[in-house]
Design a protein around this motif. Sequence first.
Motif, short mmCIF file in Angstrom:
data_model
loop_
_atom_site.label_atom_id
_atom_site.label_comp_id
_atom_site.label_asym_id
_atom_site.label_seq_id
_atom_site.Cartn_x
_atom_site.Cartn_y
_atom_site.Cartn_z
N PRO A 214 3.84 -21.83 16.07
CA PRO A 214 5.08 -21.26 15.52
C PRO A 214 5.12 -19.74 15.50
CG PRO A 214 3.70 -22.16 13.77
CD PRO A 214 3.08 -22.58 15.07
N THR A 215 3.97 -19.07 15.75
CA THR A 215 3.98 -17.61 15.80
C THR A 215 4.20 -17.09 17.22
OG1 THR A 215 1.59 -17.25 16.17
CG2 THR A 215 2.33 -17.60 13.90
N PHE A 216 4.50 -18.00 18.17
CA PHE A 216 4.90 -17.59 19.52
C PHE A 216 6.43 -17.54 19.55
CE2 PHE A 216 1.00 -19.72 21.71
CZ PHE A 216 0.17 -18.79 21.11
N TYR A 217 6.97 -16.46 20.11
CA TYR A 217 8.41 -16.27 20.13
C TYR A 217 8.86 -15.98 21.55
CZ TYR A 217 7.26 -15.67 15.23
OH TYR A 217 6.76 -15.85 13.97
N PRO A 218 9.92 -16.62 22.03
CA PRO A 218 10.36 -16.36 23.40
C PRO A 218 10.88 -14.95 23.62
CG PRO A 218 11.88 -17.84 22.27
CD PRO A 218 10.69 -17.70 21.39
N SER A 219 11.43 -14.33 22.54
CA SER A 219 11.97 -12.98 22.69
C SER A 219 11.60 -12.13 21.50
CB SER A 219 13.50 -13.03 22.83
OG SER A 219 14.11 -13.36 21.58
N ALA A 220 11.66 -10.82 21.70
CA ALA A 220 11.37 -9.89 20.62
C ALA A 220 12.38 -10.03 19.49
CB ALA A 220 11.36 -8.46 21.16
N ARG A 221 13.64 -10.30 19.83
CA ARG A 221 14.67 -10.44 18.80
C ARG A 221 14.34 -11.59 17.85
NH1 ARG A 221 18.70 -13.77 18.20
NH2 ARG A 221 18.51 -14.59 20.32
N ILE A 222 13.89 -12.71 18.41
CA ILE A 222 13.54 -13.85 17.57
C ILE A 222 12.29 -13.56 16.76
CG2 ILE A 222 12.86 -16.28 17.61
CD1 ILE A 222 14.63 -16.62 20.08
N ALA A 223 11.35 -12.84 17.34
CA ALA A 223 10.14 -12.46 16.60
C ALA A 223 10.49 -11.61 15.39
CB ALA A 223 9.18 -11.72 17.52
N MET A 224 11.51 -10.76 15.52
CA MET A 224 11.91 -9.89 14.42
C MET A 224 12.50 -10.67 13.24
SD MET A 224 13.48 -6.56 16.36
CE MET A 224 13.62 -5.63 14.82
N GLU A 225 12.91 -11.92 13.49
CA GLU A 225 13.47 -12.75 12.43
C GLU A 225 12.41 -13.59 11.73
OE1 GLU A 225 16.30 -15.01 14.62
OE2 GLU A 225 17.67 -13.31 14.96
N SER A 226 11.15 -13.46 12.12
CA SER A 226 10.08 -14.28 11.57
C SER A 226 9.72 -13.85 10.15
CB SER A 226 8.85 -14.17 12.47
OG SER A 226 8.40 -12.83 12.54
N PRO A 227 9.01 -14.68 9.40
CA PRO A 227 8.63 -14.34 8.02
C PRO A 227 7.72 -13.12 7.98
CG PRO A 227 8.31 -16.68 8.46
CD PRO A 227 8.57 -16.04 9.77
N PRO A 228 7.74 -12.35 6.88
CA PRO A 228 6.85 -11.19 6.75
C PRO A 228 5.38 -11.61 6.75
CG PRO A 228 8.60 -11.13 5.10
CD PRO A 228 8.66 -12.48 5.74
N GLU A 229 4.54 -10.74 7.24
CA GLU A 229 3.10 -10.97 7.26
C GLU A 229 2.55 -11.03 5.83
OE1 GLU A 229 4.08 -6.71 7.12
OE2 GLU A 229 4.69 -8.32 8.48
N LYS A 230 1.54 -11.86 5.63
CA LYS A 230 0.90 -11.97 4.31
C LYS A 230 -0.54 -11.49 4.30
CE LYS A 230 3.88 -15.56 2.41
NZ LYS A 230 3.93 -16.87 1.70
N LEU A 231 -1.13 -11.33 5.47
CA LEU A 231 -2.51 -10.85 5.56
C LEU A 231 -2.62 -9.84 6.69
CD1 LEU A 231 -4.63 -14.14 5.33
CD2 LEU A 231 -4.26 -12.47 3.51
N ALA A 232 -3.54 -8.91 6.53
CA ALA A 232 -3.94 -8.02 7.62
C ALA A 232 -5.44 -8.15 7.82
CB ALA A 232 -3.59 -6.57 7.30
N TYR A 233 -5.85 -8.05 9.07
CA TYR A 233 -7.27 -7.98 9.42
C TYR A 233 -7.54 -6.56 9.92
CZ TYR A 233 -6.88 -13.05 9.20
OH TYR A 233 -6.64 -14.34 8.78
N VAL A 234 -8.54 -5.92 9.34
CA VAL A 234 -8.84 -4.52 9.65
C VAL A 234 -10.31 -4.39 9.99
CG1 VAL A 234 -8.82 -2.15 8.78
CG2 VAL A 234 -7.05 -3.75 8.05
N VAL A 235 -10.62 -3.78 11.15
CA VAL A 235 -12.02 -3.50 11.46
C VAL A 235 -12.41 -2.16 10.84
CG1 VAL A 235 -12.20 -4.89 13.56
CG2 VAL A 235 -11.40 -2.54 13.73
#
Length: 469
Positions: free
Chosen positions: A7-28
């Motif tokens: 579900p985190t694959f999006y056919p277009s950038a526009r649809i990706a922009m409508e996805s839920p906000p991120e809840k975690l970040a991974y940082v090196v």
Amino acid sequence: MKWTIDPTFYPSARIAMESPPEKLAYVVALNPLALSGKDNGRARGDVLAVIDLDPGSKTYGQVVNRLEMPYPGDELHHFGWNACSSSLCPQSPHPHLERRYLVVPGLRSSRIYIIDTKPDPLSPKIVKIIEPEVLKKRTGYSRPHTVHCGPEGIYVSALGSDQGEGPGGIFLLDHFSFDPLGMWEIDRGSQYYAYDFWWHINQDILVSSEWGTPPMVENGVVGSLLMEGRYGHKLHLWDLKKRRHLQELDLGEDYQMALEVRPAHDPRKSYGFLGVVVSRKDLSSSVWLWFKDKQGWQIKKVIEIPALDASKELLPPLLQPFGKVPPLVTDINLSLDDRYLYVSCWGTGELRKYLVDDPLNPKLVGCLKIGGIVSGFPHPKNPQKALSGGPQMVEVSRDGKRIYLTNSLYWAWDEQFYPGGIEGWMVKIHSTPTSFEFEKDFFVEFPGLRAHQVRLQGGDSSTDSFCFP
């Protein structure tokens, strides 16, 4: 069997922009003690930190887990997901992949960690280690740098050859086993230096940039090489399918270290932005636009950021002869709607926001100050505390409303430009068409560590390639 699309694959950038906000970040985060020569055998490995980004959580804005690498001195740098929205491209043989594993290279050790973020995203685990000897034998490369998930494998750039010099280039990992498949290039043409890369996937064009060979970067900037114009200053265009070099676009020897490439996310567009660290003429930084017109592929400087005068006693030894602090543009990032370009000025302590809906004529629409070689601008959470480091890696959320910044570049370069040391931090910025400001209470500290790249759970603006407009 019926395959389920991630579900985190999006056919277009526009649809990706409508996805839920991120809840975690991974940082090196780099453990500098392992590289300082002062560890006395006490140094531990670098860390993958998990940051809570859910405003409704009790641990919001905190490090909620740390995964320590088993070996000291890897120098974790740029990393990426094993799979992304490019898996939905018509030419992709693997639409049933999932965005699950982080591919985390050690730039100094040439070791690669495969880290599983499931079943518990808060507790990622190392599931495979590609040792340097295996990488060098299978690909002919060392010093892995940038990771991109592609339609037929995981692409990774490398600064050096298996002998530690050049040429650098690109190799592939298998999507499922993560085994190194081999060198990507069939015909590299004039390309010798390597650094970043990405593509115009529908046009079958790969774009790559230049830094230098490992001896030119691992011990810091070599002043004589810089003044002689010996660092990378070219952009290379490749046939993505045939893996053959097509053309080089030379910026000229005055423009040194052509690093980050950010192509337009809309697959109908044939342009992108390239960040250049420094001009040997006046220490300015710049951003260039590559594009295709009726005459073919072109490149043009569209942003120039001048160096600032500074008292010599405030400057590190490397810069004292010049009496200036350079901007040092070390990262750029483009929002998914291709409207805003964010430019990190690691030297002067500025994050600049440009409106680039007319890419040939960017307009500066915002500037935030934090850290910096001379200024040490504070964060609003503690306005009395000068900060070390400056805006370095910049990551943009899928909807473009949240920006995340970290402050460490690369150990040897940190030592040169910030000889007093760098204490790692990460900050969050809210960005809309009418505002651009720090979140005042979001300030993540990394005691004893130096934070570098950020990856957002579910994807971000420098992760995905889209094949549909």
